[in-house]
Design an enzyme around this catalytic site. Sequence first.
Site, PDB file in Angstrom:
ATOM      1  N   SER A 150     -45.797  33.217 -17.184  1.00  0.00           N
ATOM      2  CA  SER A 150     -46.869  32.614 -16.383  1.00  0.00           C
ATOM      3  C   SER A 150     -46.919  31.109 -16.609  1.00  0.00           C
ATOM      4  O   SER A 150     -46.343  30.603 -17.577  1.00  0.00           O
ATOM      5  CB  SER A 150     -48.204  33.233 -16.816  1.00  0.00           C
ATOM      6  OG  SER A 150     -49.301  32.421 -16.452  1.00  0.00           O
ATOM      7  N   TYR A 163     -55.458  35.726 -21.783  1.00  0.00           N
ATOM      8  CA  TYR A 163     -54.271  35.771 -20.911  1.00  0.00           C
ATOM      9  C   TYR A 163     -53.251  34.733 -21.361  1.00  0.00           C
ATOM     10  O   TYR A 163     -52.060  35.031 -21.495  1.00  0.00           O
ATOM     11  CB  TYR A 163     -54.714  35.516 -19.469  1.00  0.00           C
ATOM     12  CG  TYR A 163     -53.645  35.647 -18.431  1.00  0.00           C
ATOM     13  CD1 TYR A 163     -52.960  34.533 -17.967  1.00  0.00           C
ATOM     14  CD2 TYR A 163     -53.317  36.883 -17.889  1.00  0.00           C
ATOM     15  CE1 TYR A 163     -51.978  34.646 -16.988  1.00  0.00           C
ATOM     16  CE2 TYR A 163     -52.345  37.009 -16.912  1.00  0.00           C
ATOM     17  CZ  TYR A 163     -51.685  35.885 -16.469  1.00  0.00           C
ATOM     18  OH  TYR A 163     -50.711  36.000 -15.505  1.00  0.00           O
TER      19      TYR A 163
HETATM   20  P1  NAP Z   1     -51.552  42.776  -9.890  1.00  0.00           P
HETATM   21  O1  NAP Z   1     -51.544  42.827  -8.430  1.00  0.00           O
HETATM   22  O2  NAP Z   1     -52.826  42.918 -10.648  1.00  0.00           O
HETATM   23  O3  NAP Z   1     -50.492  43.849 -10.452  1.00  0.00           O
HETATM   24  C1  NAP Z   1     -50.465  44.195 -11.798  1.00  0.00           C
HETATM   25  C2  NAP Z   1     -49.939  45.600 -11.856  1.00  0.00           C
HETATM   26  O4  NAP Z   1     -49.875  46.032 -13.206  1.00  0.00           O
HETATM   27  C3  NAP Z   1     -50.839  46.583 -11.094  1.00  0.00           C
HETATM   28  O5  NAP Z   1     -50.051  47.459 -10.332  1.00  0.00           O
HETATM   29  C4  NAP Z   1     -51.529  47.332 -12.224  1.00  0.00           C
HETATM   30  O6  NAP Z   1     -51.865  48.656 -11.892  1.00  0.00           O
HETATM   31  C5  NAP Z   1     -50.432  47.340 -13.279  1.00  0.00           C
HETATM   32  N1  NAP Z   1     -50.954  47.619 -14.614  1.00  0.00           N
HETATM   33  C6  NAP Z   1     -51.964  46.985 -15.247  1.00  0.00           C
HETATM   34  N2  NAP Z   1     -52.150  47.535 -16.466  1.00  0.00           N
HETATM   35  C7  NAP Z   1     -51.240  48.538 -16.591  1.00  0.00           C
HETATM   36  C8  NAP Z   1     -50.931  49.490 -17.609  1.00  0.00           C
HETATM   37  N3  NAP Z   1     -51.609  49.521 -18.766  1.00  0.00           N
HETATM   38  N4  NAP Z   1     -49.939  50.375 -17.388  1.00  0.00           N
HETATM   39  C9  NAP Z   1     -49.262  50.362 -16.221  1.00  0.00           C
HETATM   40  N5  NAP Z   1     -49.494  49.500 -15.205  1.00  0.00           N
HETATM   41  C10 NAP Z   1     -50.477  48.593 -15.410  1.00  0.00           C
HETATM   42  O7  NAP Z   1     -50.939  41.431 -10.384  1.00  0.00           O
HETATM   43  P2  NAP Z   1     -49.711  40.539  -9.909  1.00  0.00           P
HETATM   44  O8  NAP Z   1     -50.267  39.237  -9.459  1.00  0.00           O
HETATM   45  O9  NAP Z   1     -48.768  41.310  -9.051  1.00  0.00           O
HETATM   46  O10 NAP Z   1     -49.068  40.294 -11.358  1.00  0.00           O
HETATM   47  C11 NAP Z   1     -47.910  40.946 -11.794  1.00  0.00           C
HETATM   48  C12 NAP Z   1     -47.469  40.210 -13.041  1.00  0.00           C
HETATM   49  O11 NAP Z   1     -47.274  38.823 -12.738  1.00  0.00           O
HETATM   50  C13 NAP Z   1     -48.499  40.234 -14.159  1.00  0.00           C
HETATM   51  O12 NAP Z   1     -47.851  40.323 -15.407  1.00  0.00           O
HETATM   52  C14 NAP Z   1     -49.190  38.857 -14.042  1.00  0.00           C
HETATM   53  O13 NAP Z   1     -49.735  38.454 -15.271  1.00  0.00           O
HETATM   54  C15 NAP Z   1     -48.040  38.019 -13.644  1.00  0.00           C
HETATM   55  N6  NAP Z   1     -48.346  36.754 -12.984  1.00  0.00           N
HETATM   56  C16 NAP Z   1     -49.089  36.746 -11.849  1.00  0.00           C
HETATM   57  C17 NAP Z   1     -49.299  35.509 -11.212  1.00  0.00           C
HETATM   58  C18 NAP Z   1     -50.100  35.379  -9.957  1.00  0.00           C
HETATM   59  O14 NAP Z   1     -50.447  34.240  -9.594  1.00  0.00           O
HETATM   60  N7  NAP Z   1     -50.408  36.460  -9.259  1.00  0.00           N
HETATM   61  C19 NAP Z   1     -48.742  34.354 -11.739  1.00  0.00           C
HETATM   62  C20 NAP Z   1     -48.024  34.433 -12.936  1.00  0.00           C
HETATM   63  C21 NAP Z   1     -47.811  35.652 -13.540  1.00  0.00           C
HETATM   64  P3  NAP Z   1     -53.219  48.956 -11.071  1.00  0.00           P
HETATM   65  O15 NAP Z   1     -53.094  48.258  -9.757  1.00  0.00           O
HETATM   66  O16 NAP Z   1     -53.209  50.447 -10.950  1.00  0.00           O
HETATM   67  O17 NAP Z   1     -54.318  48.399 -11.933  1.00  0.00           O
HETATM   68  C1  GCO Z   2     -55.655  31.986 -13.462  1.00  0.00           C
HETATM   69  C2  GCO Z   2     -54.573  32.699 -12.718  1.00  0.00           C
HETATM   70  C3  GCO Z   2     -53.237  32.473 -13.404  1.00  0.00           C
HETATM   71  C4  GCO Z   2     -52.164  33.162 -12.642  1.00  0.00           C
HETATM   72  C5  GCO Z   2     -50.835  32.922 -13.242  1.00  0.00           C
HETATM   73  C6  GCO Z   2     -50.436  31.486 -13.212  1.00  0.00           C
HETATM   74  O1  GCO Z   2     -56.756  32.532 -13.543  1.00  0.00           O
HETATM   75  O2  GCO Z   2     -55.364  30.882 -13.936  1.00  0.00           O
HETATM   76  O3  GCO Z   2     -54.828  34.082 -12.632  1.00  0.00           O
HETATM   77  O4  GCO Z   2     -53.313  32.917 -14.717  1.00  0.00           O
HETATM   78  O5  GCO Z   2     -52.363  34.531 -12.624  1.00  0.00           O
HETATM   79  O6  GCO Z   2     -50.700  33.476 -14.500  1.00  0.00           O
HETATM   80  O7  GCO Z   2     -49.069  31.417 -13.557  1.00  0.00           O
END
Ligand code: NAP
Ligand code: GCO
Length: 265
Positions: A150, A163
Amino acid sequence: MNNCLSKNKFCLDGKVALVTGAAHGIGFAIAEGLAGNGAKVVFNDLSQEMVDKGLAAYKEKGIDAKGYICDVTNEEQVKEMVEKIEKDAGVVKILVNNAGMIIRKPMEEMSAAEFRKVIDVNLNAPFIMSQAVIPGMLKSGGGKIINICSMMSELGRETVSAYAASKGGLKMLTKNIASEYGGRNIQCNGLGPGYIATPQTAPLREEGHPFNSFIIAKTPAERWGNPEDLAGPAVFLASPASDFVNGHILYVDGGILAYIGKQPK
Ligand code: NAP
Ligand code: GCO
């Protein structure tokens, strides 16, 4: 069967790719990209409902994925899932530790239990998942582990203490797996998405939320990322094209980490 040209370093034909938490969001987009290059996609989520929704979404894309119910923080469930996958599809050659969660609260209001929960899902689980697939990778000559890091692997901000700590730890777990297993042909790298439009960031993108314009001003690309922006970089890190890339965090952030930010008008 390998349908790729022999010199195609991005070919994933026949390789089993496990993407955790990939019923939707970034995990789904990454899995779709891996499938597009020939990988056999398997994924998990927390409930039958979410697994079924994911299977329907993959089917709609023409992807014959397999889905499993598994809480990635539960060692027994993870062990059972990997054993089932090895029977159903084969040895896991590509692991994407994507499942994650966030709690946004001022640190003085966050309970220790909430902090622990975020660390458990975002950091302990990638350890548990990697530990479960590494033996199969070693027996079969190697593999790829991709940890979804992230911006918070590098930067802090108000309300995301747990986080940021989890994603900073995940960056170092990535480097350590790379160090410990690089000599046995397992490459471990990270993908660091910037701000991506998924359910996880939906609260930040609500109409009129100040964070929306803030992020646009902090991003040279002047837009939120889309989950699909992660697919190509994931294919690279999952393929033989990256066999000499190890312990690297590849940021897919539209340039945020390179940029001081646009001067307010
Ligand atoms: P999301 O839509 O919340 O997806 C996260 C997924 O992880 C969901 O399907 C959730 O299941 C699943 N999950 C959570 N806890 C779990 C557990 N204990 N066992 C199995 N599955 C679990 O988030 P996303 O934005 O796609 O994020 C995916 C990854 O990218 C995460 O690691 C997040 O930290 C990272 N990330 C996101 C962003 C962003 O801007 N979106 C940026 C940087 C990094 P449920 O839906 O059933 O809860
Ligand atoms: C926040 C956001 C971020 C993104 C992502 C950025 O609240 O700042 O959720 O944490 O999810 O991780 O890379």
